[in-house]
Write a protein that holds these residues in place. Structure first.
Motif, PDB file in Angstrom:
ATOM      1  N   HIS A 157     -19.465 -15.649 -18.473  1.00 22.55           N
ATOM      2  CA  HIS A 157     -18.446 -14.620 -19.137  1.00 22.55           C
ATOM      3  C   HIS A 157     -17.233 -14.386 -18.388  1.00 22.55           C
ATOM      4  CE1 HIS A 157     -22.355 -12.573 -21.196  1.00 22.55           C
ATOM      5  NE2 HIS A 157     -22.092 -13.815 -21.321  1.00 22.55           N
ATOM      6  N   SER A 174      -7.240 -13.729 -25.852  1.00 20.59           N
ATOM      7  CA  SER A 174      -8.823 -13.991 -25.734  1.00 20.59           C
ATOM      8  C   SER A 174      -9.276 -14.773 -26.769  1.00 20.59           C
ATOM      9  CB  SER A 174      -9.392 -12.592 -25.861  1.00 20.59           C
ATOM     10  OG  SER A 174      -8.937 -11.532 -24.670  1.00 20.59           O
ATOM     11  N   LYS A 189     -18.281 -17.128 -22.787  1.00 27.31           N
ATOM     12  CA  LYS A 189     -18.096 -16.101 -23.659  1.00 27.31           C
ATOM     13  C   LYS A 189     -16.986 -14.939 -23.070  1.00 27.31           C
ATOM     14  CE  LYS A 189     -22.373 -16.213 -26.249  1.00 27.31           C
ATOM     15  NZ  LYS A 189     -23.499 -15.201 -26.681  1.00 27.31           N
ATOM     16  N   VAL A 192     -15.356  -7.738 -22.127  1.00 26.17           N
ATOM     17  CA  VAL A 192     -14.302  -6.632 -22.547  1.00 26.17           C
ATOM     18  C   VAL A 192     -14.619  -5.500 -21.876  1.00 26.17           C
ATOM     19  CG1 VAL A 192     -13.184  -5.353 -24.502  1.00 26.17           C
ATOM     20  CG2 VAL A 192     -13.765  -7.874 -24.711  1.00 26.17           C
ATOM     21  N   PHE A 213     -12.630  -5.076 -30.105  1.00 27.62           N
ATOM     22  CA  PHE A 213     -13.939  -5.242 -30.639  1.00 27.62           C
ATOM     23  C   PHE A 213     -14.026  -6.109 -31.877  1.00 27.62           C
ATOM     24  CE2 PHE A 213     -16.472  -2.030 -28.368  1.00 27.62           C
ATOM     25  CZ  PHE A 213     -16.409  -2.507 -27.084  1.00 27.62           C
ATOM     26  N   CYS A 216     -12.250  -9.649 -31.259  1.00 24.18           N
ATOM     27  CA  CYS A 216     -12.902 -10.688 -30.363  1.00 24.18           C
ATOM     28  C   CYS A 216     -14.483 -10.789 -30.456  1.00 24.18           C
ATOM     29  CB  CYS A 216     -12.713 -10.192 -28.884  1.00 24.18           C
ATOM     30  SG  CYS A 216     -10.873 -10.238 -28.591  1.00 24.18           S
ATOM     31  N   ILE A 220     -17.727 -11.969 -27.661  1.00 17.47           N
ATOM     32  CA  ILE A 220     -17.985 -11.249 -26.730  1.00 17.47           C
ATOM     33  C   ILE A 220     -19.602 -11.308 -26.229  1.00 17.47           C
ATOM     34  CG2 ILE A 220     -18.059  -8.636 -26.208  1.00 17.47           C
ATOM     35  CD1 ILE A 220     -15.806  -8.000 -27.928  1.00 17.47           C
ATOM     36  N   ILE A 223     -19.968  -6.241 -22.084  1.00 13.53           N
ATOM     37  CA  ILE A 223     -18.968  -5.072 -22.145  1.00 13.53           C
ATOM     38  C   ILE A 223     -19.200  -4.313 -20.899  1.00 13.53           C
ATOM     39  CG2 ILE A 223     -18.067  -3.287 -23.371  1.00 13.53           C
ATOM     40  CD1 ILE A 223     -19.387  -4.553 -25.967  1.00 13.53           C
TER      41      ILE A 223
END
Length: 294
Positions: A157, A174, A189, A192, A213, A216, A220, A223
């Motif tokens: 990530h 992104s 991935k 955010v 959100f 992306c 994602i 978070i």
């Protein structure tokens, strides 16, 4: 939505694995955590590092808490890593992230997460060098994905920030970066962070969590949740007044179809804060978030 806990709040305070695991499970009511490299530096000699990693792994398992991922903390973030101007530093960063993957594997976690680094002032403002740094960084991340697969990881990530010297720094960039990384040996991935996405001084009209959100969502993987005022990257707990509300969290998460994506509360305090006050803020925050979001 899914609520987890990043362990940054524990740095320089709650360092015994058994006590920290008990605190997370019984005081904060969480069974999913994201481990921070500020508690174990991937660079440490592995014969010492791995003993500590296994101790954390066993302590959290004993409490029924899953260490889902490891993630770079404040110390790691201070370095230019894969976007550094010097080839030697970029190569060192590649080795560092390989060691972070090793640490992740020893802990039994399936995800390694981090920002990729930051460019120099001059590189960021020179289109040719900027593109060169970007393409070389993509190559390093692809190699890290291959190494991660060898070690049993399932995903990497990459955290977005609002800084123009970093990749990615906007919703559009992104998505481009995620598309440019399609086909890696394990999925890469996007992570955010609420505070990064709402940072108005740099992002201006793009300081909009719904925009992030919705734009992306397909990419994602996790978070970071924090309270913020949108003027600095606060990483406050929810005892502070800010612009992140339960209603906003629920609405934007559901609207983008992200209810099954783990949101890790990431609280970063100043080191001079009183330990008991930090604990009290975390306890009140987690009780509040469970009550409002579970």
């Amino acid at each position: 939505m899914k609520l987890g806990l990043n362990l940054s709040f524990a740095v320089k305070r709650f360092l015994e694995p058994e006590k920290l695991a008990h605190m997370c499970r019984h005081d904060f009511g969480t069974d999913h955590v994201q481990f921070t490299w500020d508690l174990i530096d991937p660079w440490w000699p592995e014969e010492l590092r791995d003993v500590l990693a296994i101790r954390y792994k066993e302590a959290f398992a004993e409490e029924g808490v899953h260490i889902d991922a490891t993630f770079g903390g404040l110390a790691s973030y201070s370095y230019a890593h894969l976007l550094a101007p010097a080839k030697e530093q970029r190569e060192a960063a590649f080795l560092f992230f390989k060691r972070a993957i090793d640490l992740t594997a020893v802990m039994g976690a399936k995800v390694m997460g981090t920002p990729v680094g930051g460019m120099s002032y001059d590189d960021a403002r020179c289109p040719a060098r900027r593109e060169e740094r970007y393409k070389e960084m993509l190559g390093y991340v692809r190699r890290l994905a291959s190494y991660g697969k060898e070690k049993g990881l399932e995903e990497i990530h990459i955290e977005a920030t609002p800084l123009i010297t970093e990749f990615p720094h906007s919703p559009e960039v992104s998505v481009k970066m995620m598309k440019d990384l399609e086909g890696t040996d394990i999925p890469v991935k996007l992570l955010v962070d609420w505070g990064h996405a709402l940072y108005e001084p740099l992002l201006k009209e793009e300081a909009d969590i719904k925009l992030w959100f919705d734009t992306c969502a397909p990419y994602i993987g996790s978070i970071h949740l924090q309270q913020t005022d949108g003027q600095w990257d606060r990483h406050w707990d929810f005892t502070k007044e800010g612009i992140v509300t339960p209603e906003l969290i629920r609405r934007t998460t559901a609207g983008a179809g992200l209810e099954d994506v783990m949101q890790y509360l990431e609280v970063v305090t100043i080191f001079e804060d009183d330990d008991d006050a930090v604990y009290d803020g975390m306890k009140k925050t987690m009780d509040y978030l469970h009550r409002e979001l579970d």
